[in-house]
Design an enzyme around this catalytic site. Sequence first.
Site, PDB file in Angstrom:
ATOM      1  N   LYS A 109       0.458  -3.175   0.247  1.00 57.44           N
ATOM      2  CA  LYS A 109       1.502  -2.246   0.670  1.00 57.44           C
ATOM      3  C   LYS A 109       2.156  -2.664   1.995  1.00 57.44           C
ATOM      4  O   LYS A 109       3.292  -2.299   2.263  1.00 57.44           O
ATOM      5  CB  LYS A 109       0.933  -0.834   0.832  1.00 57.44           C
ATOM      6  CG  LYS A 109       0.164  -0.288  -0.354  1.00 57.44           C
ATOM      7  CD  LYS A 109       1.049  -0.018  -1.554  1.00 57.44           C
ATOM      8  CE  LYS A 109       0.392   0.841  -2.609  1.00 57.44           C
ATOM      9  NZ  LYS A 109      -0.760   0.227  -3.292  1.00 57.44           N
TER      10      LYS A 109
HETATM   11  C1  LIG Z   1      -1.060   0.262  -4.619  1.00 58.31           C
HETATM   12  C2  LIG Z   1      -2.105  -0.667  -5.096  1.00 58.31           C
HETATM   13  C3  LIG Z   1      -2.129  -1.123  -6.418  1.00 58.31           C
HETATM   14  C4  LIG Z   1      -1.146  -0.635  -7.461  1.00 58.31           C
HETATM   15  O1  LIG Z   1       0.135  -1.075  -7.202  1.00 58.31           O
HETATM   16  P1  LIG Z   1       1.370  -0.356  -7.914  1.00 58.31           P
HETATM   17  O2  LIG Z   1       2.570  -0.965  -7.301  1.00 58.31           O
HETATM   18  O3  LIG Z   1       1.239   1.098  -7.566  1.00 58.31           O
HETATM   19  O4  LIG Z   1       1.254  -0.590  -9.360  1.00 58.31           O
HETATM   20  C5  LIG Z   1      -3.103  -2.026  -6.784  1.00 58.31           C
HETATM   21  N1  LIG Z   1      -4.036  -2.441  -5.904  1.00 58.31           N
HETATM   22  C6  LIG Z   1      -4.040  -2.017  -4.621  1.00 58.31           C
HETATM   23  C7  LIG Z   1      -5.106  -2.489  -3.725  1.00 58.31           C
HETATM   24  C8  LIG Z   1      -3.070  -1.130  -4.169  1.00 58.31           C
HETATM   25  O5  LIG Z   1      -3.094  -0.710  -2.902  1.00 58.31           O
END
Ligand SMILES: *Cc1c(COP(=O)(O)O)cnc(C)c1O
Length: 487
Positions: A109
Amino acid sequence: MRYHSTRNSQKFVQPSEAVLQGLAEDGGLFVPEYLPQLNFENWLDYSYQQIAQSIFEIFFSDLGKETISKILENSYGSNFDHLEIVPTHWLNDEKGFLELWHGPTLAFKDIALQFLPHLMQAAKQLRNDQSKILILTATSGDTGKAAMEGFSAVEDFEVLVFYPYQGVSSFQKRQMLTREADNVRAIAVKGDFDTCQRGVKDIFVDQNFNLKMAEQGYELSSANSINIGRLVPQMNYYIYSYLQAVKTNKISYGEPLNVVVPTGNFGNILAACYTKEMGLPLGEILLAANQNNVLADFLFDGTYNANRDLVKTSSPSMDILVASNLERYLYLKNPDSSWINTIMADLTNNGQFSVPEQFLDIKAAWADETETSKAIADVYNSYNYLIDPHTAVAYVVAEKLVKNHKTLIASTASPYKFITKVLDSLQLETPESDREAINKIAKVIDAENPTIPATVEKLWNLNQDEEIIIEKKNMIQAINEQIFGNL
Ligand SMILES: *Cc1c(COP(=O)(O)O)cnc(C)c1O
């Protein structure tokens, strides 16, 4: 570039408006008017930052070259602990992990959220927007802290994060309860991630509340992946890692490179779909789900059915039943907004919808807890490389679906964030104190030279807030209390 809602293709907004608004007024998601065809081979010598510059000039065109260049300087530099920002760790000639967790909160993120605050500030300036912005964000664990970190002490922004009470790891909770500025704060909501996400969506379309906020000089926005400012930065790393695979002679340009993406809200994988659509020679795009396999089922037969219980897994960022960004994927495959309105109404009213299978071009599989643990142990024992449970889910799916061809596995979090599951999988005890658990992971990663990342160290030098726990129905009240201090 202009944007319009998935639910109305007639009304356009500028990129800066789309970014500030987050969700479209009609409840749909902003999508770009078109996806340009690019010859990425010309970008082989670009650094990560140069790729970002080129993509942002297209998708955030109203900001202009110079502004973009200025905000990029603050987005991808020493706040990441790797010069490449998103290095690939190849296990062998076939499989590599695209490490997306070198930012300050140790999950992918950060790639978008180290940039989004600067983007929003620039968008405000461009639009001569004097209002304060209240960012409301639902998190399954990782987005919350990444938003808090990105917006920490950023002028004219307040961030409130809603996370599921007892639904995040102990490390994630500590991250959210340790802040360095007053303008960011996290609140626990009784329920799961979908409860938090629905709560935030309801608030966004609550006319009364929006009016009241406007009277106080506030606008609402979102740092969730419904914001186009989250999605666009995620395209950069697929482009960069593909080109790096070419430069390091793993593939030649044009050769397909598969990507496997551990998926929750469908944001990360959608960015891969967009780059492929724009001409990046990706091979298959494969979706990896955990036991909450609603998306895997959907891609298998075209029926999306969210009427099931959410299961708590060791990969909580994927514990999601209603994946917001799927709406953008469906629009990409069948750009007909009245159709989108119909199926989204089905989802709201019946918890399910169906689409013709011919629209679906992603394969999917899922992993249970035993498979996830086995993957963590296998990768560690065979390659001396430690992965987190989300990445492990993707590894299992790569093993299941990829027969030959080179494959990139999106590694979305550092193993530090999910210590208990990682140590369990290696049949090691988890020390009771978080601090000792951290030391233990450092030793597992590198026995001779255990090094704890600076961002992890920091969490132990800050005071922890008391956890605030509320019911979903009290979210607006909690906002009033936190932002205006009135009860
Ligand atoms: C947010 C997240 C995901 C999922 O990603 P999306 O874009 O919501 O599909 C997978 N793994 C981790 C560690 C995340 O923080």
